[in-house]
Write a protein that holds these residues in place. Structure first.
Motif, PDB file in Angstrom:
ATOM      1  N   GLY A 171     -32.252 -55.818  14.669  1.00  0.00           N
ATOM      2  CA  GLY A 171     -31.858 -54.855  15.513  1.00  0.00           C
ATOM      3  C   GLY A 171     -32.176 -55.116  16.972  1.00  0.00           C
ATOM      4  O   GLY A 171     -31.735 -56.247  17.592  1.00  0.00           O
ATOM      5  N   SER A 172     -32.991 -54.349  17.674  1.00  0.00           N
ATOM      6  CA  SER A 172     -33.354 -54.651  18.986  1.00  0.00           C
ATOM      7  C   SER A 172     -34.280 -55.601  19.121  1.00  0.00           C
ATOM      8  O   SER A 172     -35.544 -55.131  18.860  1.00  0.00           O
ATOM      9  N   VAL A 173     -34.132 -56.798  19.542  1.00  0.00           N
ATOM     10  CA  VAL A 173     -35.039 -57.973  19.426  1.00  0.00           C
ATOM     11  C   VAL A 173     -35.665 -58.147  21.149  1.00  0.00           C
ATOM     12  O   VAL A 173     -34.910 -58.110  21.931  1.00  0.00           O
ATOM     13  N   SER A 174     -36.896 -57.972  20.889  1.00  0.00           N
ATOM     14  CA  SER A 174     -37.818 -58.361  22.265  1.00  0.00           C
ATOM     15  C   SER A 174     -37.148 -59.670  22.938  1.00  0.00           C
ATOM     16  O   SER A 174     -37.142 -60.642  22.395  1.00  0.00           O
ATOM     17  N   ARG A 222     -32.398 -61.388  26.479  1.00  0.00           N
ATOM     18  CA  ARG A 222     -31.244 -60.808  26.549  1.00  0.00           C
ATOM     19  C   ARG A 222     -30.968 -59.483  26.126  1.00  0.00           C
ATOM     20  O   ARG A 222     -30.148 -58.557  26.764  1.00  0.00           O
ATOM     21  N   MET A 223     -32.039 -58.819  25.476  1.00  0.00           N
ATOM     22  CA  MET A 223     -32.070 -57.484  25.402  1.00  0.00           C
ATOM     23  C   MET A 223     -32.467 -56.647  26.672  1.00  0.00           C
ATOM     24  O   MET A 223     -31.741 -55.706  27.002  1.00  0.00           O
ATOM     25  N   ASN A 224     -33.264 -57.484  27.449  1.00  0.00           N
ATOM     26  CA  ASN A 224     -33.482 -57.017  28.890  1.00  0.00           C
ATOM     27  C   ASN A 224     -32.116 -56.732  29.495  1.00  0.00           C
ATOM     28  O   ASN A 224     -31.910 -55.640  30.336  1.00  0.00           O
ATOM     29  N   ARG A 225     -31.435 -57.699  29.587  1.00  0.00           N
ATOM     30  CA  ARG A 225     -30.011 -57.923  30.251  1.00  0.00           C
ATOM     31  C   ARG A 225     -29.082 -56.687  29.716  1.00  0.00           C
ATOM     32  O   ARG A 225     -28.457 -56.010  30.343  1.00  0.00           O
ATOM     33  N   VAL A 226     -29.169 -56.485  28.290  1.00  0.00           N
ATOM     34  CA  VAL A 226     -28.343 -55.435  27.872  1.00  0.00           C
ATOM     35  C   VAL A 226     -28.573 -54.146  28.326  1.00  0.00           C
ATOM     36  O   VAL A 226     -27.581 -53.397  28.624  1.00  0.00           O
ATOM     37  N   ILE A 227     -30.036 -53.887  28.168  1.00  0.00           N
ATOM     38  CA  ILE A 227     -30.393 -52.593  28.780  1.00  0.00           C
ATOM     39  C   ILE A 227     -30.076 -52.183  30.056  1.00  0.00           C
ATOM     40  O   ILE A 227     -29.892 -51.101  30.376  1.00  0.00           O
ATOM     41  N   ILE A 287     -38.149 -55.583  17.517  1.00  0.00           N
ATOM     42  CA  ILE A 287     -38.322 -56.651  16.318  1.00  0.00           C
ATOM     43  C   ILE A 287     -38.783 -57.741  17.557  1.00  0.00           C
ATOM     44  O   ILE A 287     -38.097 -58.092  18.222  1.00  0.00           O
ATOM     45  N   ASP A 288     -39.694 -58.629  16.695  1.00  0.00           N
ATOM     46  CA  ASP A 288     -40.258 -59.780  17.419  1.00  0.00           C
ATOM     47  C   ASP A 288     -39.488 -60.926  16.589  1.00  0.00           C
ATOM     48  O   ASP A 288     -39.310 -60.759  15.399  1.00  0.00           O
TER      49      ASP A 288
END
Length: 257
Positions: free
Chosen positions: A183-186, A189-194, A222-223
């Protein structure tokens, strides 16, 4: 702890992010590991921190380069038992009519085609020894719709079909094939998506993060280590009859917006 003693593993995009954690976890469990990545900086950093894991540069969009690097890694490892198809990109965050064909093609090539490129090289080796485990990274977006991220979702749904078909094709050779759906992984890349989502919707990043977490039953990110631990388990003897499965690790993502 699971044991992967005497196993030989290839991890794509293994020098950073999820792949870096997966490679280190498999190695810690006893496997001999080789990774590839496109980033020279990531490869240098990875090599300095993990001298016992050999790292190669490879652009997974290039089928010929994938074949060459795969064979080199297999030669180094003196065979292969585990393939973790981890390479992927987020792709554009746009309305579908604003996505260019080039953006669509790149997203699908990296997230889906590259898995085919690696599999077609590795599978003959696994067939000859009549054993092996392939893990294909999909996503929660591989089971849910994902507005404004259509090329990513399409590719990740494709990974599920590819995985289930390979599991049927390869089962008689004692080769197991599974998908992992984070899912949403720390991470970066997730920072950029948000940040891109906040920009598209005209809201603050704080509001975009709140919206992300409210659709996850466990209300948490998710870690990457959780993903690595699942992969190590499935590839070990403990997962010896697990094949053709889509293994979600997402805190139960209910919907993606």
């Amino acid at each position: 702890m699971v044991s992967l003693l005497d196993q030989r593993a290839i991890v794509t995009a293994g020098a950073s992010g999820i792949g870096r954690v997966v490679a280190r976890t498999l190695h810690s469990a006893g496997a001999k590991v080789a990774v590839c990545d496109i980033s020279e900086a990531a490869l240098q950093s990875f090599g300095e921190e993990n001298p016992d894991i050999t790292a190669y540069q490879c652009d997974v969009r290039d089928a010929a380069a994938v074949t060459a690097v795969s064979e080199e890694m297999i030669s180094l490892l003196n065979g292969v038992d585990i393939l973790v198809n981890n390479a992927g990109i987020a792709g554009p965050t746009k309305n579908v009519e604003d996505i260019t064909p080039a953006q669509w093609d790149e997203t699908v090539v990296v997230n889906l085609n590259a898995q085919f490129y690696f599999c077609r090289t590795v599978i003959p080796h696994l067939k000859r020894q009549k054993s092996g485990s392939i893990i294909n990274l999909s996503s929660a977006a591989g089971r849910l719709g994902f507005p404004n991220r259509t090329p990513y979702a399409a590719a990740k749904w494709g990974v599920i079909g590819f995985t289930q078909s390979l599991a049927m094709e390869l089962g008689e050779f004692n080769i197991r094939v599974n998908s992992v759906l984070p899912g949403s992984v720390s991470g970066d890349r997730m920072n950029r998506v948000i940040a891109e989502r906040a920009k598209l919707l005209g809201i603050s990043e704080e509001a975009a993060w709140a919206d992300e977490l409210k659709n996850i039953s466990m209300h948490k990110m998710i870690d990457p280590q959780e993903i690595a631990d699942l992969i190590a388990f499935v590839c070990s003897s403990s997962g010896r009859s697990v094949s053709g499965q889509s293994l979600g690790i997402c805190g139960n993502t209910e919907v993606i917006r």
